[in-house]
Design a protein around this motif. Structure first.
Motif, PDB file in Angstrom:
ATOM      1  N   PRO A   1     -42.979   8.983  44.857  1.00 12.68           N
ATOM      2  CA  PRO A   1     -41.882   7.603  44.733  1.00 12.68           C
ATOM      3  C   PRO A   1     -41.437   7.287  44.526  1.00 12.68           C
ATOM      4  N   GLU A   2     -42.035   7.586  42.849  1.00 10.64           N
ATOM      5  CA  GLU A   2     -41.508   7.125  42.178  1.00 10.64           C
ATOM      6  C   GLU A   2     -39.545   7.559  41.286  1.00 10.64           C
ATOM      7  N   ARG A   3     -39.605   8.349  42.524  1.00 12.64           N
ATOM      8  CA  ARG A   3     -38.158   9.562  41.994  1.00 12.64           C
ATOM      9  C   ARG A   3     -37.158   9.373  42.500  1.00 12.64           C
ATOM     10  N   LEU A   4     -35.990   9.144  42.356  1.00 11.73           N
ATOM     11  CA  LEU A   4     -34.449   8.590  42.658  1.00 11.73           C
ATOM     12  C   LEU A   4     -34.789   9.949  44.171  1.00 11.73           C
ATOM     13  N   PRO A   5     -34.263   9.131  44.985  1.00  3.72           N
ATOM     14  CA  PRO A   5     -33.411  10.109  46.115  1.00  3.72           C
ATOM     15  C   PRO A   5     -32.497  11.186  45.587  1.00  3.72           C
ATOM     16  N   GLY A   6     -32.272  11.869  45.808  1.00  2.00           N
ATOM     17  CA  GLY A   6     -31.440  13.308  45.045  1.00  2.00           C
ATOM     18  C   GLY A   6     -31.366  13.532  44.306  1.00  2.00           C
ATOM     19  N   SER A   7     -32.176  12.725  43.106  1.00  2.00           N
ATOM     20  CA  SER A   7     -32.542  13.791  41.420  1.00  2.00           C
ATOM     21  C   SER A   7     -32.791  14.691  41.870  1.00  2.00           C
ATOM     22  N   PRO A   8     -32.812  15.695  40.118  1.00  2.00           N
ATOM     23  CA  PRO A   8     -33.715  17.074  40.496  1.00  2.00           C
ATOM     24  C   PRO A   8     -34.808  16.765  40.262  1.00  2.00           C
ATOM     25  N   SER A   9     -35.442  17.661  40.736  1.00  2.00           N
ATOM     26  CA  SER A   9     -36.756  18.175  40.884  1.00  2.00           C
ATOM     27  C   SER A   9     -37.309  18.130  39.287  1.00  2.00           C
ATOM     28  N   GLU A  10     -38.511  18.090  38.942  1.00  2.00           N
ATOM     29  CA  GLU A  10     -38.771  18.028  37.473  1.00  2.00           C
ATOM     30  C   GLU A  10     -38.943  20.270  37.492  1.00  2.00           C
ATOM     31  N   ARG A  11     -38.836  20.783  38.328  1.00  2.00           N
ATOM     32  CA  ARG A  11     -38.991  22.656  38.518  1.00  2.00           C
ATOM     33  C   ARG A  11     -37.715  22.753  37.909  1.00  2.00           C
ATOM     34  N   GLN A  12     -36.928  22.649  38.931  1.00  2.00           N
ATOM     35  CA  GLN A  12     -35.428  23.020  38.530  1.00  2.00           C
ATOM     36  C   GLN A  12     -34.843  22.685  37.040  1.00  2.00           C
ATOM     37  N   LEU A  13     -35.521  21.674  36.722  1.00  2.00           N
ATOM     38  CA  LEU A  13     -34.768  21.194  35.798  1.00  2.00           C
ATOM     39  C   LEU A  13     -35.476  22.529  34.694  1.00  2.00           C
ATOM     40  N   ALA A  14     -36.763  22.377  34.761  1.00  2.00           N
ATOM     41  CA  ALA A  14     -37.640  23.225  33.682  1.00  2.00           C
ATOM     42  C   ALA A  14     -36.862  23.979  33.878  1.00  2.00           C
ATOM     43  N   VAL A  15     -36.675  25.083  35.368  1.00  2.00           N
ATOM     44  CA  VAL A  15     -36.063  26.442  35.203  1.00  2.00           C
ATOM     45  C   VAL A  15     -34.650  26.611  35.203  1.00  2.00           C
ATOM     46  N   ASP A  16     -33.506  25.238  34.969  1.00  2.00           N
ATOM     47  CA  ASP A  16     -31.890  25.604  34.578  1.00  2.00           C
ATOM     48  C   ASP A  16     -31.891  25.576  33.846  1.00  2.00           C
ATOM     49  N   GLU A  17     -30.843  27.057  33.851  1.00  2.00           N
ATOM     50  CA  GLU A  17     -30.505  27.726  33.130  1.00  2.00           C
ATOM     51  C   GLU A  17     -29.485  27.332  31.590  1.00  2.00           C
ATOM     52  N   LYS A  18     -28.767  26.380  32.444  1.00  2.00           N
ATOM     53  CA  LYS A  18     -27.812  25.546  32.233  1.00  2.00           C
ATOM     54  C   LYS A  18     -28.299  24.629  30.059  1.00  2.00           C
TER      55      LYS A  18
END
Length: 402
Positions: free
Chosen positions: A104-121
């Protein structure tokens, strides 16, 4: 592991193959060490890091991930130069990752923590903040992190140190199997230090390391039982080696140097090898025309050896370190300054028979010197400093220990 009194987190001590960075040596040979669970490595991993925290408070209490928790909160997005939306949580895999419902605290459309944690860039920028030890731990977290961390750019300037007992696995039947070196090849290591190895160990290393034939540029053998035959095979098979270090190897002879040294070698270091004397310097001077750097610690080398260097080496050789060469006198200094007039780095450390007159010869003839080491030379007095001050105008480093 957290302290309930203040909430601080400390990184756990974890068993792993650690990579310990060693300051670059003056001779440039070897700058890192791989060890397995030594107390020094464990103590380093137990120290709080200065890197900003990448873990959320929820993750800091989880013991199933071998990630060192660090000092102050900072999101991966911030490190990657991406502005974090208001209310976005810190990067880390917390308990909400198991649920497919967005927080609920995450804004709509923001990347998930999992996606950030494996984002190679993001990871490619983040991992530069960690030490070599920490990179070894982080590479065990998941395949995505290992894939990023195993890029050669993260391991430049590091040299793995492998002891002979670490080269073999003991099978259930008692047989020995050479370990896989594929992980080293993926990271692109082009230099190795082997400790306590024999001729057979070196042959096994050559057969099992995929880059050994052409990709290894630097080899260091310490406290090893390599013989003339082993040295010859190593330099014949490993065609890419241009930097060679032999330390505490007492089983090869001067004949082995004559039969194995190759003209492609540009840097050579020989120390604590009891069979090295004047004939060894003759082999070095005649077989290595492209030599730029020579580091020598030999107790039986005399003044005669320093007259062997050719005009070609006088043009190319810019670094000469004579450490604890007790038989070298001022006559040897005369031979040296005439044979190697283009030196920019010179060490006479421990050459106890060199006097002020020898320093005067150096100052008058080696005007290009930028570094001079006269440590442990008890016959040098204040007069030598006058010679140095008057003539060595390019000098940047002067060592006078003891």
């Amino acid at each position: 592991m957290s302290n309930p009194r203040n909430g601080d987190t400390k990184p756990p001590c974890l068993p792993r193959n650690g990579l310990v960075k060693i300051p670059t040596q003056p001779n440039g040979l070897g700058s890192a060490s791989i060890t397995k669970g030594t107390p020094a490595v464990k103590n380093r991993l137990c120290q709080p890091s200065s890197v900003p925290a990448i873990l959320s408070p929820a993750l800091a209490h989880r013991s199933d991930l071998p990630i060192p928790s660090l000092a102050s909160p900072l999101s991966l997005a911030a490190l990657a130069g991406v502005s974090s939306p208001p209310g976005a949580s810190l990067v880390g895999l917390n308990t909400s990752e198991c649920s497919e419902q967005p927080s609920p605290e995450r804004l709509p459309g923001s990347p998930s923590e999992r996606q950030l944690a494996v984002d190679e860039k993001i990871l490619n920028r983040l991992f530069w903040y960690f030490s070599a030890c920490e990179k070894c731990v982080l590479a065990q977290v998941c395949k995505a992190w290992r894939r990023v961390l195993y890029q050669p750019k993260f391991w430049v300037g590091l040299t793995p140190v492998l002891h002979t007992k670490e080269l073999y696995n003991i099978l259930p039947g008692g047989e020995k199997e050479f370990v896989s070196l594929q992980g080293f090849a993926v990271r692109g290591f082009d230099g190795f230090c082997l400790v306590g190895v024999s001729d057979l160990d070196i042959c096994e290393f050559i057969d099992n390391y995929p880059l050994s034939k052409k990709g290894v540029k630097s080899m260091s053998l310490k406290r090893s039982t390599i013989t003339d035959a082993g040295l010859e095979v190593m330099l014949e098979q490993m065609q890419g080696v241009v930097r060679l270090e032999l330390s505490g190897c007492n089983d090869f002879t001067e004949a082995g140097l004559w039969s194995s040294l190759n003209a492609r070698i540009t840097a050579l270091s020989v120390s604590d090898c009891i069979n090295v004397a004047d004939d060894a310097i003759a082999a070095i001077s005649q077989l290595l025309p492209n030599l730029t750097e020579l580091n020598l610690q030999a107790y039986h080398v005399t003044d005669t050896a320093l007259a062997y260097f050719t005009a070609k080496q006088g043009y190319t050789t810019h670094t000469l370190r004579l450490n604890s060469c007790w038989e070298i006198t001022n006559h040897g200094v005369v031979n040296m300054v005439h044979s190697l007039p283009n030196l920019s780095v010179l060490s006479l450390s421990g050459c106890s028979k060199v006097t002020d007159d020898g320093v005067e010869l150096v100052a008058e003839n080696l005007r290009k010197l930028r570094s001079l080491d006269l440590s442990w030379c008890p016959r040098i007095t204040d007069m030598a400093l006058e010679y140095i001050a008057c003539d060595l105008h390019k000098l940047e480093e002067l060592v006078l220990d003891r």
